[in-house]
Design a protein around this motif. Structure first.
Motif, PDB file in Angstrom:
ATOM      1  N   GLU A 261      76.017  75.564  63.950  1.00 54.88           N
ATOM      2  CA  GLU A 261      75.767  74.562  62.665  1.00 54.88           C
ATOM      3  C   GLU A 261      74.271  73.928  62.926  1.00 54.88           C
ATOM      4  O   GLU A 261      73.422  73.705  62.087  1.00 54.88           O
ATOM      5  N   GLY A 262      73.676  73.450  64.298  1.00 60.24           N
ATOM      6  CA  GLY A 262      72.743  72.893  64.654  1.00 60.24           C
ATOM      7  C   GLY A 262      71.423  73.997  64.426  1.00 60.24           C
ATOM      8  O   GLY A 262      70.458  73.900  63.840  1.00 60.24           O
ATOM      9  N   THR A 263      71.792  75.293  64.693  1.00 60.39           N
ATOM     10  CA  THR A 263      70.642  76.269  64.664  1.00 60.39           C
ATOM     11  C   THR A 263      70.525  76.363  63.168  1.00 60.39           C
ATOM     12  O   THR A 263      69.393  76.456  62.574  1.00 60.39           O
ATOM     13  N   PHE A 264      71.303  76.477  62.332  1.00 62.12           N
ATOM     14  CA  PHE A 264      71.324  76.454  60.876  1.00 62.12           C
ATOM     15  C   PHE A 264      70.337  75.644  60.407  1.00 62.12           C
ATOM     16  O   PHE A 264      69.142  75.768  59.589  1.00 62.12           O
ATOM     17  N   LYS A 265      70.731  74.351  60.801  1.00 54.06           N
ATOM     18  CA  LYS A 265      69.625  73.383  60.362  1.00 54.06           C
ATOM     19  C   LYS A 265      68.350  73.326  61.037  1.00 54.06           C
ATOM     20  O   LYS A 265      67.241  73.134  60.046  1.00 54.06           O
TER      21      LYS A 265
ATOM     22  N   ARG B 128      71.068  84.121  62.876  1.00 58.31           N
ATOM     23  CA  ARG B 128      71.332  82.851  62.032  1.00 58.31           C
ATOM     24  C   ARG B 128      70.074  82.412  61.130  1.00 58.31           C
ATOM     25  O   ARG B 128      70.434  82.118  59.910  1.00 58.31           O
ATOM     26  N   THR B 129      68.969  82.643  61.672  1.00 66.01           N
ATOM     27  CA  THR B 129      67.885  82.274  60.761  1.00 66.01           C
ATOM     28  C   THR B 129      67.844  83.074  59.435  1.00 66.01           C
ATOM     29  O   THR B 129      67.458  82.906  58.455  1.00 66.01           O
ATOM     30  N   ALA B 130      67.938  84.474  59.816  1.00 62.52           N
ATOM     31  CA  ALA B 130      67.957  85.355  58.628  1.00 62.52           C
ATOM     32  C   ALA B 130      69.075  85.231  57.811  1.00 62.52           C
ATOM     33  O   ALA B 130      68.748  85.400  56.548  1.00 62.52           O
ATOM     34  N   ALA B 131      70.121  84.642  58.194  1.00 61.12           N
ATOM     35  CA  ALA B 131      71.269  84.542  57.380  1.00 61.12           C
ATOM     36  C   ALA B 131      70.941  83.183  56.538  1.00 61.12           C
ATOM     37  O   ALA B 131      71.429  83.023  55.225  1.00 61.12           O
TER      38      ALA B 131
ATOM     39  N   PRO C  76      84.974  83.807  64.897  1.00 57.45           N
ATOM     40  CA  PRO C  76      84.486  84.187  63.522  1.00 57.45           C
ATOM     41  C   PRO C  76      82.995  83.715  63.351  1.00 57.45           C
ATOM     42  O   PRO C  76      82.564  83.845  62.433  1.00 57.45           O
ATOM     43  N   THR C  77      82.274  82.989  64.338  1.00 54.05           N
ATOM     44  CA  THR C  77      80.976  82.581  64.293  1.00 54.05           C
ATOM     45  C   THR C  77      80.167  83.651  64.965  1.00 54.05           C
ATOM     46  O   THR C  77      78.865  83.556  65.237  1.00 54.05           O
ATOM     47  N   SER C  78      80.711  84.944  65.156  1.00 54.04           N
ATOM     48  CA  SER C  78      79.845  85.988  65.730  1.00 54.04           C
ATOM     49  C   SER C  78      78.685  86.348  64.965  1.00 54.04           C
ATOM     50  O   SER C  78      78.609  86.464  63.794  1.00 54.04           O
TER      51      SER C  78
END
Length: 288
Positions: free
Chosen positions: A139-143, A178-181, A203-205
């Motif tokens: 979640e931190g990476t998404f932010k 994750r950045t691309a998503a 599930p977070t793979s």
């Protein structure tokens, strides 16, 4: 797999012999010369970026002179932002990109997160990275990714009419996915080099995010990582095919985990240069 015990890049390795040290010094002399050439054409700034969790320190690079260029986010490996990744940032900017290299661990410590001698064979040294790595979450990476892409797009030198790219090394590989998503409308190219943990049973793979992306992928796999788990590349190929995402998944024969990182004891220049050429080809195709 992410075998962080066999590479660090421009961090002293006490296991180096006197002869090996001399060879490494000569190699780094070449790195310094190439860096000087890059600095002649590239502007570099240390920057701070506001995120939902604080203020991230990072390095920004872009070509000097007039013009605008596509943006690229570079996620470094486990040792985070340090000289070897600054060199990569300069080199990529010299090729015509606005490049941001963040400190993975800004929530805990500013870069460089490790100074002086560091030996991955020493449990006490490895333990220093534990609280740092724990600060990097999905979640931190998404932010963070959203904040970094927004920062890049706010730069006067960034050509927002062209798509952006992202690349990751070792543990930075999942962060690139994750950045691309999180920014499918902006990210058109994703590259990972000896990426660790791209396919897991959780599930977070990262590989489960592929259908959420609109990017072309370059997955450069270390030979020893593939030998440890040869099913990873097959699962990635299947995931890309199912999502109908163009991708190159290639095992670099004879190249050990960390082979792209100059100054590491497994640095493989021919293989590293091949990977760099593939990266530039991807960006030229996908980013224009």
């Amino acid at each position: 797999m992410c075998d962080d015990d066999i590479h660090q890049g421009l961090v002293h390795d006490p296991r180096l012999s006197r002869r090996t040290f001399g060879l490494a010094a000569a190699a780094l002399g070449g790195v310094a010369a190439s860096s000087a050439q890059a600095r002649a054409a590239v502007a570099e700034k240390d920057v701070e970026i506001k995120t939902p969790d604080g203020v991230a320190d990072a390095a920004l690079f872009y070509p000097e002179g007039k013009g605008k260029w596509p943006a690229v986010l570079v996620w470094p490996d486990v040792m985070s932002l340090r000289p070897v990744f600054r060199d990569m940032g300069r080199r990529l900017a010299a090729a015509g990109y606005v490049v941001l290299v963040p400190n993975l661990y800004y929530r805990v410590k500013k870069a460089p997160v490790v100074e002086g001698a560091f030996n991955f064979a020493n449990p006490d040294d490895r333990a220093k990275l534990t609280p740092l790595r724990a600060s990097v979450t999905t979640e931190g990476t998404f932010k963070d990714a959203a904040a970094y892409i927004a920062f890049l797009d706010a730069q006067a030198k960034t050509d927002k009419a062209r798509k952006a790219g992202v690349q990751g090394y070792c543990m930075g590989g999942p962060l690139a996915f994750r950045t691309a998503a999180i920014a499918p409308g902006r990210i058109a190219a994703v590259a990972t080099f000896h990426g660790g943990g791209l396919v897991t049973d959780q599930p977070t793979s990262p590989h489960l995010l592929i259908p959420k992306t609109h990017a072309q992928f370059l997955i450069a796999v270390a030979d020893n990582d593939d030998k440890q788990d040869p099913t990873v590349k097959d699962k990635l190929k299947a995931a890309f095919a199912e999502a109908k995402r163009p991708a190159t998944v290639e095992v670099y024969d004879g190249a050990a985990h960390g082979w792209t990182v100059k100054g590491s004891q497994v640095y493989n220049e021919p293989a590293a240069e091949k990977a760099w050429s593939e990266l530039l080809a991807l960006y030229k195709t996908a980013l224009g």
